[in-house]
Design an enzyme around this catalytic site. Structure first.
Site, PDB file in Angstrom:
ATOM      1  N   GLY A   1       7.475   5.165   8.475  1.00 24.99           N
ATOM      2  CA  GLY A   1       6.875   4.195   9.384  1.00 24.99           C
ATOM      3  C   GLY A   1       7.847   3.879  10.491  1.00 24.99           C
ATOM      4  O   GLY A   1       9.025   4.220  10.424  1.00 24.99           O
ATOM      5  N   ARG A   2       7.346   3.244  11.533  1.00 23.58           N
ATOM      6  CA  ARG A   2       8.241   2.820  12.607  1.00 23.58           C
ATOM      7  C   ARG A   2       7.791   1.469  13.134  1.00 23.58           C
ATOM      8  O   ARG A   2       6.626   1.145  13.167  1.00 23.58           O
ATOM      9  CB  ARG A   2       8.350   3.848  13.720  1.00 23.58           C
ATOM     10  CG  ARG A   2       7.062   4.375  14.299  1.00 23.58           C
ATOM     11  CD  ARG A   2       7.338   5.313  15.474  1.00 23.58           C
ATOM     12  NE  ARG A   2       7.942   6.576  15.073  1.00 23.58           N
ATOM     13  CZ  ARG A   2       8.767   7.291  15.827  1.00 23.58           C
ATOM     14  NH1 ARG A   2       9.105   6.865  17.035  1.00 23.58           N
ATOM     15  NH2 ARG A   2       9.265   8.443  15.426  1.00 23.58           N
ATOM     16  N   GLY A   3       8.777   0.665  13.492  1.00 27.46           N
ATOM     17  CA  GLY A   3       8.502  -0.634  14.087  1.00 27.46           C
ATOM     18  C   GLY A   3       9.026  -0.620  15.510  1.00 27.46           C
ATOM     19  O   GLY A   3       9.264   0.446  16.085  1.00 27.46           O
ATOM     20  N   GLY A   4       9.236  -1.798  16.084  1.00 28.46           N
ATOM     21  CA  GLY A   4       9.659  -1.885  17.475  1.00 28.46           C
ATOM     22  C   GLY A   4      11.099  -1.467  17.684  1.00 28.46           C
ATOM     23  O   GLY A   4      11.506  -1.199  18.809  1.00 28.46           O
TER      24      GLY A   4
ATOM     25  N   VAL B   1      11.830   4.480   9.998  1.00 27.60           N
ATOM     26  CA  VAL B   1      12.214   4.542   8.587  1.00 27.60           C
ATOM     27  C   VAL B   1      11.741   5.879   8.013  1.00 27.60           C
ATOM     28  O   VAL B   1      10.585   6.257   8.200  1.00 27.60           O
ATOM     29  CB  VAL B   1      11.614   3.355   7.788  1.00 27.60           C
ATOM     30  CG1 VAL B   1      12.048   3.432   6.332  1.00 27.60           C
ATOM     31  CG2 VAL B   1      12.041   2.025   8.396  1.00 27.60           C
TER      32      VAL B   1
ATOM     33  N   LYS C   1      16.815   3.934   7.312  1.00 20.17           N
ATOM     34  CA  LYS C   1      16.344   3.269   8.529  1.00 20.17           C
ATOM     35  C   LYS C   1      17.312   3.547   9.658  1.00 20.17           C
ATOM     36  O   LYS C   1      18.505   3.258   9.538  1.00 20.17           O
ATOM     37  CB  LYS C   1      16.242   1.772   8.261  1.00 20.17           C
ATOM     38  CG  LYS C   1      15.776   0.978   9.432  1.00 20.17           C
ATOM     39  CD  LYS C   1      15.347  -0.398   9.006  1.00 20.17           C
ATOM     40  CE  LYS C   1      14.456  -0.992  10.061  1.00 20.17           C
ATOM     41  NZ  LYS C   1      13.669  -2.082   9.569  1.00 20.17           N
TER      42      LYS C   1
ATOM     43  N   ASP D   1      12.860 -13.302   9.956  1.00 26.18           N
ATOM     44  CA  ASP D   1      11.750 -12.430  10.381  1.00 26.18           C
ATOM     45  C   ASP D   1      10.821 -12.145   9.197  1.00 26.18           C
ATOM     46  O   ASP D   1      10.502 -10.998   8.913  1.00 26.18           O
ATOM     47  CB  ASP D   1      12.322 -11.132  10.961  1.00 26.18           C
ATOM     48  CG  ASP D   1      11.290 -10.349  11.768  1.00 26.18           C
ATOM     49  OD1 ASP D   1      10.257 -10.938  12.168  1.00 26.18           O
ATOM     50  OD2 ASP D   1      11.505  -9.144  11.992  1.00 26.18           O
TER      51      ASP D   1
HETATM   52  N1  LIG Z   1      12.646   0.620   1.625  1.00 25.76           N
HETATM   53  C1  LIG Z   1      11.508   1.143   2.053  1.00 25.76           C
HETATM   54  N2  LIG Z   1      10.766   1.980   1.286  1.00 25.76           N
HETATM   55  C2  LIG Z   1       9.607   2.484   1.743  1.00 25.76           C
HETATM   56  N3  LIG Z   1       9.070   2.228   2.965  1.00 25.76           N
HETATM   57  C3  LIG Z   1       9.757   1.415   3.786  1.00 25.76           C
HETATM   58  C4  LIG Z   1      11.000   0.836   3.383  1.00 25.76           C
HETATM   59  N4  LIG Z   1      11.437   0.057   4.405  1.00 25.76           N
HETATM   60  C5  LIG Z   1      10.514   0.146   5.385  1.00 25.76           C
HETATM   61  N5  LIG Z   1       9.501   0.973   5.030  1.00 25.76           N
HETATM   62  C6  LIG Z   1       8.302   1.330   5.841  1.00 25.76           C
HETATM   63  O1  LIG Z   1       8.672   1.553   7.167  1.00 25.76           O
HETATM   64  C7  LIG Z   1       7.868   0.741   8.041  1.00 25.76           C
HETATM   65  C8  LIG Z   1       8.634   0.467   9.323  1.00 25.76           C
HETATM   66  O2  LIG Z   1       9.644  -0.467   9.061  1.00 25.76           O
HETATM   67  P1  LIG Z   1      10.335  -1.264  10.242  1.00 25.76           P
HETATM   68  O3  LIG Z   1      11.186  -2.318   9.604  1.00 25.76           O
HETATM   69  O4  LIG Z   1      10.997  -0.321  11.163  1.00 25.76           O
HETATM   70  O5  LIG Z   1       9.122  -1.901  11.053  1.00 25.76           O
HETATM   71  P2  LIG Z   1       8.336  -3.255  10.877  1.00 25.76           P
HETATM   72  O6  LIG Z   1       9.029  -4.148   9.894  1.00 25.76           O
HETATM   73  O7  LIG Z   1       6.919  -2.928  10.603  1.00 25.76           O
HETATM   74  O8  LIG Z   1       8.413  -3.850  12.332  1.00 25.76           O
HETATM   75  P3  LIG Z   1       9.687  -4.457  13.117  1.00 25.76           P
HETATM   76  O9  LIG Z   1      10.121  -3.438  14.081  1.00 25.76           O
HETATM   77  O10 LIG Z   1       9.127  -5.650  13.817  1.00 25.76           O
HETATM   78  O11 LIG Z   1      10.744  -4.771  12.098  1.00 25.76           O
HETATM   79  C9  LIG Z   1       7.539  -0.483   7.193  1.00 25.76           C
HETATM   80  O12 LIG Z   1       6.433  -1.167   7.647  1.00 25.76           O
HETATM   81  C10 LIG Z   1       7.335   0.155   5.820  1.00 25.76           C
HETATM   82  O13 LIG Z   1       6.001   0.606   5.707  1.00 25.76           O
HETATM   83 MG   LIG Z   2      10.774  -4.236   9.088  1.00 28.27          MG
END
Ligand SMILES: Nc1ncnc2c1ncn2[C@@H]1O[C@H](COP(=O)(O)OP(=O)(O)OP(=O)(O)O)[C@@H](O)[C@H]1O
Ligand SMILES: [Mg+2]
Length: 331
Positions: free
Chosen positions: A30-33, A37, A52, A146
């Site tokens: 997945g990816r956030g802002g 990950v 990450k 957060d």
């Molecule tokens: N430890 C983990 N195991 C499995 N999947 C994970 C783990 N950590 C994160 N993820 C997946 O990766 C996604 C992206 O995480 P990320 O923290 O980059 O973005 P977010 O939390 O959705 O947004 P933001 O950028 O605002 O933090 C998550 O929503 C989750 O689905």
């Molecule tokens: Mg996150």
């Protein structure tokens, strides 16, 4: 300007098969802002991890770097069943990375998008686990800042009494503290403002009670399918967090008793002094309101499941709703 070789400069999946800091990248999770990950293989210990990789501009921001280093150390030192264990945090080729336990479930964002509002029993089970993680972090002097569904990971639980196992993740990785307007200095959007506490918006000092507020916004969404404030634009949303009354929970969930409204209203109080001191106190009050009983913030711990009921305690009854909310992925 030379093209930067980073996961942020190419298309998703670019890094699959590559090795970064001793981790072989297998798939994007997945990816956030601010980060991507990946599921990755730790080549030293031969185990699967979540890796990450943070956006390169964050490594160039001194405030963020300092907080990242400090808070990833503190988070790694907290050994708690509902906090994602951090294995390693560091920097490689100008990219900050964090290796942590791979959670093979779903995040709460996806779960709510798919399942909609949850019945009280699973909602309270999930809330109690998140609350225990937050309170443990607060006892270590760490404020999450957060709390949101995307940072709550829901895995399959151990048995029918514990159908879900919930993990809280992403301590100290918020950019919100770097910008009050929702944008960083490089013009990148910070992320959702649905769960941000009034004191974070006004730049006042934050403590554990800012997480009580963010967590209460999440609990509101778990129960109603939407965070307490929905507005057309960010400025209106920031205003609402600071000055508007949250809508009563029972407006969207008339099946819940009105006492639950007062509990949510207190957790969402504008002033930190008016909120619950701990997340578990909030969940205990909510549980009591939903059951129609007075709150017991310190329930007796029963170590022997076969023991006779304690004085004044009713014998355990089967949960009203015990089915798992998670459809487990094939392993
Ligand atoms: N430890 C983990 N195991 C499995 N999947 C994970 C783990 N950590 C994160 N993820 C997946 O990766 C996604 C992206 O995480 P990320 O923290 O980059 O973005 P977010 O939390 O959705 O947004 P933001 O950028 O605002 O933090 C998550 O929503 C989750 O689905
Ligand atoms: Mg996150």
């Amino acid at each position: 300007m030379p093209r930067e070789s980073s996961p942020f400069s190419g298309t998703a999946g670019d890094l699959t098969g590559r090795t970064v800091a001793g981790y072989r990248i297998e798939a994007e999770l997945g990816r956030g802002g601010m980060a991507v990950v990946y599921r990755a293989r730790d080549l030293r210990l031969e185990r699967t991890v979540a890796l990450k990789l943070l956006a390169p501009e964050l490594a160039r921001n001194d405030t963020f770097r300092r907080r990242f280093t400090h808070e990833s150390r503190v988070a790694a030192a907290i050994d708690h069943p509902h906090i994602v264990p951090v294995f390693e945090a560091g920097e490689t080729d100008g990219v900050l990375y964090i290796a942590m336990r791979y959670v093979a479930g779903s995040d709460l964002r996806r779960l709510l998008d798919r399942a909609g509002p949850l019945p009280p029993a699973p909602a309270l089970r999930i809330a109690a686990q998140v609350a225990s993680a937050l309170d443990a972090a607060h006892e270590h002097g760490l404020v999450h800042r957060d709390v949101k569904p995307g940072n709550i990971l829901v895995d399959r639980g151990t048995d029918s009494d514990h159908p879900e196992h919930v993990y809280l993740t992403d301590f100290g990785l918020t950019k919100k503290s770097l910008s009050l307007t929702g944008f960083t200095t490089v013009g990148q959007f910070v992320g959702t403002l649905d769960y941000v506490a009034p004191e974070q918006i006004s730049g006042r000092p934050v403590d554990a009670r800012c997480d009580v507020y963010g967590f209460a916004c999440v609990v509101h969404e778990i129960l109603t399918g939407r965070p307490p404030f929905l507005r057309d634009d960010d400025m209106a949303l920031l205003w609402a967090h600071q000055y508007d009354e949250p809508p009563p929970l029972t407006e969207a969930r008339p099946d819940l008793p009105p006492q639950a409204d007062a509990v949510l209203a207190r957790a969402l109080a504008k002033s930190p002094d008016d909120r619950y001191d701990t997340c578990l106190a909030f969940v205990a009050a909510l549980r009591a309101a939903v059951r129609g009983a007075p709150a017991r913030t310190h329930p007796p711990t029963r170590v022997d499941p076969g023991a006779a009921p304690l004085a004044g305690e009713r014998p355990p009854s089967p949960p009203r709703w015990a089915a798992p909310v998670l459809t487990p992925p094939a392993r």
